[in-house]
Design a protein around this motif. Structure first.
Motif, mmCIF file in Angstrom:
data_model
loop_
_atom_site.group_PDB
_atom_site.id
_atom_site.type_symbol
_atom_site.label_atom_id
_atom_site.label_comp_id
_atom_site.label_asym_id
_atom_site.label_seq_id
_atom_site.Cartn_x
_atom_site.Cartn_y
_atom_site.Cartn_z
ATOM 1 N N CYS A 73 0.938 -1.225 -0.173
ATOM 2 C CA CYS A 73 -0.074 0.052 -0.038
ATOM 3 C C CYS A 73 0.851 1.354 -0.072
ATOM 4 O O CYS A 73 0.362 2.328 -0.194
ATOM 5 C CB CYS A 73 -1.126 0.110 1.274
ATOM 6 S SG CYS A 73 -0.207 0.408 2.872
ATOM 7 N N GLY A 74 2.210 1.221 0.131
ATOM 8 C CA GLY A 74 3.080 2.252 0.697
ATOM 9 C C GLY A 74 2.816 3.373 1.403
ATOM 10 O O GLY A 74 3.631 4.293 1.759
ATOM 11 N N LYS A 75 1.835 2.813 2.516
ATOM 12 C CA LYS A 75 1.669 3.877 3.620
ATOM 13 C C LYS A 75 3.198 4.192 4.527
ATOM 14 O O LYS A 75 3.218 5.004 4.984
ATOM 15 C CB LYS A 75 0.342 3.566 4.648
ATOM 16 C CG LYS A 75 -0.802 3.795 3.738
ATOM 17 C CD LYS A 75 -1.997 3.233 4.552
ATOM 18 C CE LYS A 75 -3.089 3.457 3.630
ATOM 19 N NZ LYS A 75 -4.462 3.206 4.208
ATOM 20 N N CYS A 76 3.511 2.959 4.882
ATOM 21 C CA CYS A 76 4.897 3.030 5.728
ATOM 22 C C CYS A 76 5.891 3.993 5.104
ATOM 23 O O CYS A 76 6.621 4.711 5.706
ATOM 24 C CB CYS A 76 5.315 1.648 5.808
ATOM 25 S SG CYS A 76 5.790 0.832 4.212
ATOM 26 N N LEU A 77 6.116 3.987 3.642
ATOM 27 C CA LEU A 77 7.107 4.775 2.958
ATOM 28 C C LEU A 77 6.654 6.006 3.111
ATOM 29 O O LEU A 77 7.571 7.100 3.157
ATOM 30 C CB LEU A 77 6.977 4.209 1.402
ATOM 31 C CG LEU A 77 7.497 2.789 1.287
ATOM 32 C CD1 LEU A 77 7.315 2.540 -0.398
ATOM 33 C CD2 LEU A 77 8.961 2.707 1.576
ATOM 34 N N VAL A 78 5.483 6.640 2.806
ATOM 35 C CA VAL A 78 4.953 7.926 3.158
ATOM 36 C C VAL A 78 5.341 8.481 4.496
ATOM 37 O O VAL A 78 5.662 9.557 4.550
ATOM 38 C CB VAL A 78 3.596 8.145 2.682
ATOM 39 C CG1 VAL A 78 3.053 9.499 2.972
ATOM 40 C CG2 VAL A 78 3.246 7.757 1.048
ATOM 41 N N GLU A 79 5.013 7.662 5.588
ATOM 42 C CA GLU A 79 5.160 7.936 6.728
ATOM 43 C C GLU A 79 6.598 8.008 7.273
ATOM 44 O O GLU A 79 6.799 9.048 8.347
ATOM 45 C CB GLU A 79 4.251 7.275 7.716
ATOM 46 C CG GLU A 79 2.967 7.580 7.998
ATOM 47 C CD GLU A 79 2.534 9.044 8.519
ATOM 48 O OE1 GLU A 79 3.310 9.390 9.469
ATOM 49 O OE2 GLU A 79 1.745 9.467 7.709
ATOM 50 N N CYS A 80 7.576 7.354 6.919
ATOM 51 C CA CYS A 80 8.870 7.533 7.301
ATOM 52 C C CYS A 80 9.626 8.815 7.162
ATOM 53 O O CYS A 80 9.870 9.031 5.991
ATOM 54 C CB CYS A 80 9.633 6.299 6.732
ATOM 55 S SG CYS A 80 11.377 6.175 7.508
#
Length: 66
Positions: free
Chosen positions: A53-60
């Motif tokens: 989903c890519g949510k972790c990449l956006v939040e880091c």
């Protein structure tokens, strides 16, 4: 490189501060925080369950995930 071309996110331990934002962002709850020596860092124990989903990449904020 698109997220779809990678099988799952990879944690760059040397950049990770252990802030836990990826843990909170992951809807599948796949990330954990681990301690190595005196440092805390994110870990992805079951990467095959990642939905990309890519949510972790956006939040880091530290670019510790690739």
């Amino acid at each position: 490189m698109s997220l779809a071309s990678q099988p799952f996110p990879e944690v760059k331990i040397e950049r990770c501060t252990g802030c836990g934002r990826c843990v909170a962002a992951c809807p599948e709850r796949l990330f954990t925080l681990e301690v190595t020596g005196y440092r805390k860092h994110a870990a992805l124990p079951a990467p095959e369950r990642c939905t990309q989903c890519g949510k972790c990449l956006v939040e880091c904020p530290f670019n510790a995930l690739s």
